[in-house]
Design an enzyme around this catalytic site. Structure first.
Site, PDB file in Angstrom:
ATOM      1  CB  SER A 213      -0.966  -0.023   1.312  1.00 22.41           C
ATOM      2  OG  SER A 213      -2.033   0.738   0.887  1.00 22.41           O
ATOM      3  CG  ASP A 426      -6.793  -3.039  -3.363  1.00 21.40           C
ATOM      4  OD1 ASP A 426      -7.565  -2.626  -2.677  1.00 21.40           O
ATOM      5  OD2 ASP A 426      -5.633  -2.973  -3.331  1.00 21.40           O
ATOM      6  CG  HIS A 455      -5.423  -3.065   0.703  1.00 19.36           C
ATOM      7  ND1 HIS A 455      -4.848  -2.494  -0.523  1.00 19.36           N
ATOM      8  CD2 HIS A 455      -4.810  -2.244   1.444  1.00 19.36           C
ATOM      9  CE1 HIS A 455      -3.985  -1.527  -0.279  1.00 19.36           C
ATOM     10  NE2 HIS A 455      -3.716  -1.492   1.092  1.00 19.36           N
TER      11      HIS A 455
END
Length: 501
Positions: A213, A426, A455
């Site tokens: 991320s 995602d 995710h």
């Protein structure tokens, strides 16, 4: 559409068979070594015989003024479990954010890595500057962010819009007071310099890295600043190379598509969840819950808290059953236990996360204008009148005391091939961001988990095609000759048993 298993396996075999090897990177002058010892209580112990150790390194607050004020960066390490001949160096890891604590991640993420990776690398965690045990920041009340119940975060008329902008201004002012001396220096670029200092202090010639991320954004920034010190770098669930505000807008609209999918999935299991057999029925149930909590919060749990819980749940499909159960429980019993996150939002760690998140985003590039913020909210509400705006964190940068003048450089042609990993659907870091970033990283490859909606992918989704491809890259330097597509799991079957009261 998922790929047939035979074709997916063939892609993985071809990727491994026709590959290039990543070159080594030059070294830098030696730095004082890190003195490792006991870890704080926030760092769990790995299973024996592995052990985790912690230390710190002093770095300049401002890397452009290396003789100025210094801060301590907390570092953790779990050594490679293999033989000396198997060792490939150090693998720095970052869990995301910005604002996520990476000190325990050396243990928690390492436990999920393929054994070949654990045998090959010392896994190195660290708290980025401003986070956890690395000069943590605090923005105080943050414009009422931690009020319980908080104001409705979705403005629907001019009066509410003015109040929304005022709360953003108050948040910026609170950060200017609480973190005024460090506002310009908690940027991703400064943290990338800290990473290179950790590398040097460990006596390593290059930095291998796994960033998830926001960690992907940090890794891309490191590759831009130190391309010749990049070892093997995996960027998972990639943040696109946009401004943080633009990223937040993209995410907010992807979440609308994900929520529609959640409604349809819940409706496909009416006997399990009892919220109706059509997506429209589930949506109406969802809206009844939100309206009820907005009008009459339960034990401090109102619209803002509800949206926060929905934001968290939508990003991982394994949380959908819990969200649907929570909706049903509220409608039938008036309780919010199933909707309320386990960790309190106003805890010390949460306050630190939220403060660091805004400070980093606002330090990383130019800010939106207030007019742009309202225009984008109105556009999003034309797509769906009840959006989830929880992730619009960079909006407060419109009123930030310190104004960044340029965007954070990401990637570049001088770095060796990197491996990007993404879930096809995602909503938190949409796959379009991975495709955009790859254009800035010539020779890099994208591994996509098709028919997946969550995710976090590598050593997270349990997909052998993804994990084997990434492990071959990290351990042996195998760069696939082309992008890899792996067959994903699709939407889950709901867990638990129906309980309709």
């Amino acid at each position: 559409m998922p790929l047939p298993p035979r074709r997916t396996a063939l892609l993985c075999v071809l990727a491994a068979a026709a590959a290039t090897l990543i070159p080594t990177s030059p070294t830098q002058a030696a730095a004082p070594p890190i003195r490792f010892g006991a870890c704080p209580a926030s760092v769990p112990a790995p299973p024996a015989p592995d052990r985790v150790e912690c230390g710190s390194i002093a770095v300049p607050l401002d890397w452009e003024r290396p003789q100025g004020r210094r801060i301590e960066i907390a570092v953790s390490r779990v050594r490679a479990s293999g033989t000396p001949a198997e060792r490939r160096g150090v693998l720095l890891v970052n869990p995301g954010g910005p604002g996520g604590s990476g000190l325990p991640y050396a243990v928690t993420k390492r436990a999920k890595l393929p054994e070949s990776v654990r045998r090959s690398y010392d896994v190195i965690g660290f708290d980025p500057r401003g986070v956890g045990h690395s000069a943590p920041v605090d923005c105080g009340p943050m414009g009422g962010l931690f009020d319980s119940p908080g104001p409705d975060p979705v403005p629907v008329d001019p009066t509410a819009e003015r109040a929304h902008l005022a709360s953003l201004r108050d948040m910026a002012e609170d950060c200017a007071v609480g973190a005024r001396e460090v506002l310009p220096y908690l940027s991703t670029a400064q943290t990338a310099h800290d990473m290179d200092a950790i590398r040097a202090a460990l006596g390593e010639p290059s930095t291998s890295f796994l960033g998830v991320s926001y960690g992907s954004y940090l890794g891309a920034a490191y590759a831009a600043l130190f391309p010749h010190r990049v070892g093997r770098m995996v960027l998972d669930s990639v943040v696109g190379p946009w401004s943080w505000y633009d990223f937040d807008v993209v995410q907010s609209r992807a979440l609308l598509r994900q929520r529609d999918l959640f409604h349809a999935w819940t409706a496909a299991h009416p006997d399990r969840f009892g919220l109706g057999g059509r997506a429209a029925d589930v949506r109406e149930a969802y809206l009844r819950v939100r309206r009820g909590l907005a009008e009459r919060p339960v034990e401090g749990f109102g619209a803002a808290e509800f949206d926060r819980g929905v934001y968290r749940a939508l990003g991982r499909t394994e949380r959908w059953a819990g969200l649907a159960d929570g909706l049903r429980a509220y409608l039938r019993e008036g309780t919010v236990t199933g909707l309320r996150p386990a960790s309190p939002f106003d805890s010390a760690s949460s306050r630190n996360y939220e403060a660091a998140n805004r400070i980093v985003k606002c330090a990383d590039g130019p800010a939106p204008t207030p007019d742009r913020i309202l225009t984008d909210i109105r556009r999003t509400r034309r797509i769906d009148p009840q959006p989830v705006l929880t992730g619009m964190e960079a909006s407060t940068c419109a009123y930030w005391r310190h104004r960044a003048t340029h965007r954070t450089p990401l990637g570049g042609p001088d770095a060796p091939p990197l491996l990007l990993v993404a879930s096809a659907h995602d909503p938190v870091t949409p796959v379009a961001g991975a495709r955009e970033l790859r254009r800035l990283l010539p020779g890099s490859r994208l591994v996509t988990l098709e028919n997946d909606y969550s995710h976090g992918v590598f050593a997270s989704r349990g997909n052998a095609c993804v994990d084997d491809t990434v492990a071959a890259y990290l351990v042996d330097g195998v760069v696939p000759v082309r992008d890899v597509r792996c067959a994903g799991p699709g939407l889950p079957e709901p867990s638990g048993r129906p309980d309709h009261g």
